[in-house]
Design an enzyme around this catalytic site. Structure first.
Site, PDB file in Angstrom:
ATOM      1  N   GLU A 208      23.708  52.765 -27.107  1.00 18.20           N
ATOM      2  CA  GLU A 208      24.214  51.739 -26.166  1.00 18.20           C
ATOM      3  C   GLU A 208      24.740  52.286 -25.357  1.00 18.20           C
ATOM      4  O   GLU A 208      26.524  51.957 -25.169  1.00 18.20           O
ATOM      5  CB  GLU A 208      24.767  50.212 -26.888  1.00 18.20           C
TER       6      GLU A 208
ATOM      7  N   GLU B 234      16.335  46.960 -30.890  1.00 19.65           N
ATOM      8  CA  GLU B 234      17.051  46.201 -31.767  1.00 19.65           C
ATOM      9  C   GLU B 234      16.872  44.369 -31.786  1.00 19.65           C
ATOM     10  O   GLU B 234      16.094  44.435 -30.183  1.00 19.65           O
ATOM     11  CB  GLU B 234      18.110  46.219 -31.757  1.00 19.65           C
TER      12      GLU B 234
HETATM   13  C1  GAL Z   1      23.872  46.028 -30.816  1.00 22.47           C
HETATM   14  C2  GAL Z   1      24.435  47.746 -31.651  1.00 22.47           C
HETATM   15  C3  GAL Z   1      23.879  47.410 -32.933  1.00 22.47           C
HETATM   16  C4  GAL Z   1      24.629  45.932 -32.829  1.00 22.47           C
HETATM   17  C5  GAL Z   1      23.813  44.640 -32.702  1.00 22.47           C
HETATM   18  C6  GAL Z   1      24.083  43.420 -33.560  1.00 22.47           C
HETATM   19  O1  GAL Z   1      23.987  46.045 -28.934  1.00 22.47           O
HETATM   20  O2  GAL Z   1      23.002  48.517 -30.556  1.00 22.47           O
HETATM   21  O3  GAL Z   1      24.626  48.176 -33.185  1.00 22.47           O
HETATM   22  O4  GAL Z   1      26.078  45.612 -32.797  1.00 22.47           O
HETATM   23  O5  GAL Z   1      24.835  44.665 -30.791  1.00 22.47           O
HETATM   24  O6  GAL Z   1      24.044  42.201 -32.601  1.00 22.47           O
END
Ligand code: GAL
Length: 702
Positions: A155, A327
Site C-alpha cells: 500500500e 486483502e
Molecule cells: C491493510 C494493510 C494490512 C493490514 C490491514 C488491516 O490496509 O495492507 O497490512 O494492516 O490493512 O485492515
C-alpha cells in the site's frame, strides 16, 4: 506472456497474508499452519510483507534460513507464494543509522522511527537498502517454483517534504516546463505577486507556506505520484537485477473520498509498472445508511456492494483483465469506530461479489492473528485459540473449497460496453478549485459512484476509464459517462469528440470543461472544448443552498448543489427543463446528435431516482445489454452479474445482499455451477438464495 502469471488466469486462488516471522520461536505453530492451510483450502499466501528486520537483522547480515524453510514447507504442501519486498516498514537499525530514510512532515520536522510507510522515496540510502534486499530476495527465490508473483511493498502512499524531495520536485518541474517563464505562465504566478525568480525558491505546498496556488498543488500531487511510481520501478529493477522475471503487483488501497484516507496517488500511473492489479477491500458491511441517497434499510448492504463493485471495476480496468483481491477481512477489521463481524454467509457473498467483477483470487488479511501490537484483534482465519473449530474458519474453508471447484470460471471476463470516466487529476483539480460549491459538497468520487450505481443496479456492467486512453480503446464502448470533468485538456476533449462522431454516446454534466491540464481556465464558456459536441454553452452555474426548491420539471426529483444556466443559443435537443431557481425553464437534460453518435448533458445534480430514469433511457438508446436478461427476481437487494468466456459460456453470479431469502427464476434452464456432484445433467428453472446467499449458474449459448 509470462507463464507464471498465466496461472492467475487459470485458477481462482485463495489465501491471505502470512506472517511466520512473528512465530519463529514457535516451530509447532508454523508446522500447524500448513495443515490448517490445507484444511482451509488455501492455495496462495502473501509472504514477507513486513519481514525486513527478520531477513536483515543487522546491516548487511542476511538471514534467509527461516524463510527458506517456510517457502519449502509451503511448496511441499502445494501452496503458491506471492513474495513481498519488505520496503513498507524498515528495521529500527536502518532508521537509527540513517535518519534520512525517515519522512519529513509538511511542518518540516523529520519523523521519528515508527509505524510503517514512513520513508522518503528520494533518499539514496533507502533506495540502496531496498535495492540490496530486493536483489537478494530475487536471487534466493526469484525462480522458485512456488513463487508466483512479486508483491511489491505494501500500500504505497504518503509524501515527504525533506530537502531531497524539494530538490527532486524542482528537477521534475524543470523537466516539465523547461523554463521559469513557462512555469510562471502555467501557474499564473503574476497573481498575488507570486512570480518566481529562481528554481530554488520553489517549495512543496505546506500549511505554513503556499497552498493557494492550484497549479502548484496539482503539480506537487503529480510529482508525489511520479516519485512513488519511480520508487516502485526502482524496486522492480532490483528484482530483475537479481534474475527474477516473475510478474509484479502492488496492493492498492480502497479509493475513498474521506480526507486522510486513501493513497493520495494517481493509481492510473501504476498501470505501466504492474503486470496485474491488486487491491485491499475493507467495506463496512452491515453498517446502516449509506452514500447513495442516505436512508437505512434492507438495501444498505446492496449499496455497499455497489460501492465495492465500483472499485472492483476500477481495479479490473487498471489490470486490463482479471485482478487480485489481495486483502479483505474474514471477520472484523480492528480500526473502524465499530468493527463489526460479518453475518453468516457474508464471507462467501462478499468474496463472490469480487469474483463476479473479475477477481481471480480471494485473499485475507490475515492468516493468523498476532499475539501482540496494533493488529492483534483484526479478523483472521486462525484466531488466538489456534484451531479450526470456529465459524469464521468453517465459512472460509467452505469458500476455499468452492473456489477450488469453480476454477473454470477464471478464464472468463467481465464484459462491459459502458464505461465511467474517472480522472484522478480532475479529482485533485476539482477538489482544490474555489468556486460554486466548496469543501466536501463537490463530491466528485461520490458522484461517479452514484452514476455507476444507477447503471450497476440496472445490470449494465461498466469498466472505468482514466480519460487518457487512445481512441481505439474508447471505441470499444457504446456509452462513456464522464460526470464533472472539470479539468479537460483539449486533447482529451478531441478524443471524446471523435468517439461521439464515430457513433458513441457520451454523457457529461455540470462542472465540466472549465480548465486545461495546467488548471488554467479555457477562454470560453463551459464546457469549453466540448461545447460544440454537446451543443450548448453554460453562462453561469448557481450554487444551491440545501432545501432550495429546484427540481426537474414534471418530476418530483430535487436538484441540489449545482444548477447550470445554459445560454439561449442551445443547439442540443432539450429533453427536460428546470422548475425553480435561477435556471427556471432552462434546459436540465439535453441530447445533441453529433456525427454518428450523441452527447448528453445533465445541467444540475439530481438524486438516485432521476439517475435511474435517465440511465434507463440512455442504456435503452445505446442498446446496452443488461446482465439481468432472462432472469427474474423480486428483491431489490439481489445483484446479478456475469462473466463470459470467449466461447459464449456465461457464469451468472446471483448475490443476495439482504437477510431475507430470495427466489431467482430463469427464462431458459441454467446449469448449477459447480455442477451438482453425481448429477452433471441437472438444469434449473429457478433457485432460492439464502439470506446473504450467493450462487453461481452457468448458461451456454443457445
Ligand atoms: C491493510 C494493510 C494490512 C493490514 C490491514 C488491516 O490496509 O495492507 O497490512 O494492516 O490493512 O485492515
Amino acid at each position: 506472456m509470462n507463464m507464471k502469471i498465466n496461472k492467475l488466469y487459470r485458477t481462482l486462488l485463495f489465501g491471505g497474508d502470512y506472517n511466520p516471522e512473528q512465530w519463529l520461536d514457535r516451530p509447532e505453530v508454523l508446522k500447524n499452519d500448513i495443515s490448517l492451510m490445507k484444511e482451509a483450502g488455501v492455495t496462495v499466501v502473501s509472504l514477507g510483507i513486513f519481514a525486513w528486520s527478520s531477513l536483515e537483522p543487522e546491516e548487511d547480515r542476511f538471514d534467509f534460513g527461516w524463510m527458506d524453510q517456510v517457502v519449502e514447507r509451503l511448496h511441499g504442501a502445494g501452496i503458491s507464494i506471492f513474495l513481498a519486498t519488505p520496503s513498507a516498514a524498515r528495521p529500527s537499525w536502518l532508521a537509527a543509522r540513517y535518519p534520512e530514510v525517515l519522512r519529513v512532515a509538511p511542518d518540516g520536522k523529520r519523523n521519528l522511527f515508527g509505524g510503517r510507510h514512513n520513508h522518503c522515496y528520494s533518499s539514496p540510502v533507502y533506495r540502496n537498502r531496498t535495492a540490496l534486499i530486493n536483489r537478494k530476495l530475487s536471487e534466493q527465490y526469484g525462480s522458485h517454483p512456488a513463487v508466483l508473483l512479486w508483491h511489491i511493498s505494501n500500500e504505497y502512499g504518503g509524501e515527504c517534504h525533506c530537502e531531497l524531495c524539494q530538490a527532486n520536485f524542482r528537477l521534475w518541474l524543470k523537466e516539465r516546463y523547461g523554463s521559469l517563464e513557462e512555469l510562471n505562465r502555467a501557474w499564473w504566478n503574476s497573481f498575488w505577486s507570486h512570480t518566481i525568480s529562481g528554481w530554488e525558491e520553489i517549495h512543496s505546498p505546506v500549511p505554513h507556506g503556499e497552498t493557494g496556488s492550484h497549479a502548484l498543488v496539482l503539480d506537487w500531487k503529480r510529482f508525489v505520484t511520479h516519485m512513488t511510481v519511480d520508487f516502485m520501478s526502482h524496486e522492480v529493477a532490483a528484482l530483475r537485477a537479481g534474475g527474477s522475471t516473475l510478474p509484479v503487483t502492488t496492493n492498492m488501497l480502497p479509493v475513498v473520498e474521506k480526507p486522510g484516507f486513501g493513497p493520495g496517488l494517481d493509481y492510473w500511473k501504476f498501470r505501466d509498472v504492474v503486470d496485474i492489479a491488486s487491491w485491499d477491500s475493507y467495506p463496512a458491511w452491515h453498517m446502516p445508511g449509506f452514500a447513495y441517497g442516505g436512508g437505512t434499510g434492507p438495501v444498505d448492504d446492496y449499496r455497499r456492494a455497489a460501492e465495492e463493485a465500483f472499485l472492483h471495476d476500477f481495479y479490473r480496468s487498471l489490470s486490463g483483465g482479471p485482478f487480485i483481491l489481495m486483502e479483505s477481512t474474514p471477520a472484523n477489521v480492528n480500526w473502524a469506530e465499530r468493527s463489526k463481524i460479518k453475518k453468516p454467509g457474508m464471507i462467501r457473498l462478499s468474496a463472490l461479489n469480487a469474483v463476479a467483477h473479475g477477481a481471480n483470487s480471494v485473499q485475507y488479511f490475515q492468516w493468523r492473528k498476532s499475539r501482540g501490537s496494533f493488529e492483534k484483534f483484526h479478523g483472521a482465519l486462525v484466531g488466538h485459540d489456534g484451531g479450526s473449530d470456529t465459524r469464521v474458519f468453517r465459512e472460509c474453508s467452505g469458500l476455499g473449497a468452492l473456489l477450488g471447484t469453480i476454477s473454470a470460471a477464471a478464464e472468463s471476463l467481465y464484459p462491459a460496453k459502458a464505461a465511467i470516466l474517472f480522472n484522478w487529476e480532475n479529482w485533485w483539480a476539482l477538489d482544490e478549485s474555489m468556486g460554486t460549491v466548496n469543501g466536501a459538497g463537490k463530491a466528485y468520487l461520490e458522484t461517479l459512484k452514484k452514476h455507476h450505481y444507477a447503471l450497476w443496479n440496472l445490470g449494465i456492467q461498466t469498466d472505468i476509464l482514466s480519460g487518457d486512453e487512445e481512441e481505439s480503446v474508447l471505441n470499444r464502448y457504446r456509452l462513456i459517462v464522464a460526470p464533472m470533468l472539470y479539468l479537460l485538456p483539449r486533447e482529451t476533449a478531441s478524443r471524446l469528440a471523435s468517439f461521439v462522431a464515430g457513433g458513441g454516446m457520451l454523457f457529461c454534466s455540470y462542472q465540466s470543461g472549465y480548465v486545461d491540464e495546467h488548471d488554467l481556465c479555457h477562454e470560453s464558456f463551459a464546457p469549453g472544448p466540448l461545447s460544440e459536441v454537446l451543443g450548448l454553452e453554460v453562462e453561469e452555474c448557481d450554487a444551491l443552498y440545501p432545501g432550495e426548491a429546484v427540481s426537474i420539471k414534471g418530476t418530483s426529483s430535487p436538484v441540489a448543489d449545482y444548477q447550470d444556466i445554459i445560454r439561449e443559443n442551445c443547439r442540443a435537443e432539450i429533453l427536460s427543463v428546470f422548475e425553480g431557481g435561477m435556471g427556471h425553464s432552462r434546459p436540465a437534460v439535453t441530447r445533441n446528435h453529433w456525427g454518428k453518435g450523441s452527447a448528453w448533458y445533465l445541467a444540475g445534480r439530481v438524486d438516485a431516482d432521476a439517475l435511474d430514469r435517465l440511465y434507463r433511457s440512455i442504456s435503452g438508446e445505446a442498446g446496452l445489454e443488461s446482465s439481468h436478461e432472462g432472469i427474474s427476481f423480486r428483491s431489490p437487494a439481489v445483484s446479478v452479474k456475469k462473466r463470459t468466456e470467449e466461447t459464449g459460456v456465461e457464469y451468472l453470479f446471483l448475490l443476495n445482499f439482504s437477510g431475507e431469502p430470495s427466489r431467482v427464476e430463469f427464462d431458459q434452464p441454467v446449469e448449477p455451477f459447480p455442477p451438482a456432484e453425481g448429477a452433471p445433467e441437472v438444469h434449473l428453472k429457478s433457485l432460492e438464495l439464502e439470506p446473504y446467499g450467493a450462487e453461481i449458474v452457468r448458461r451456454s449459448p443457445s
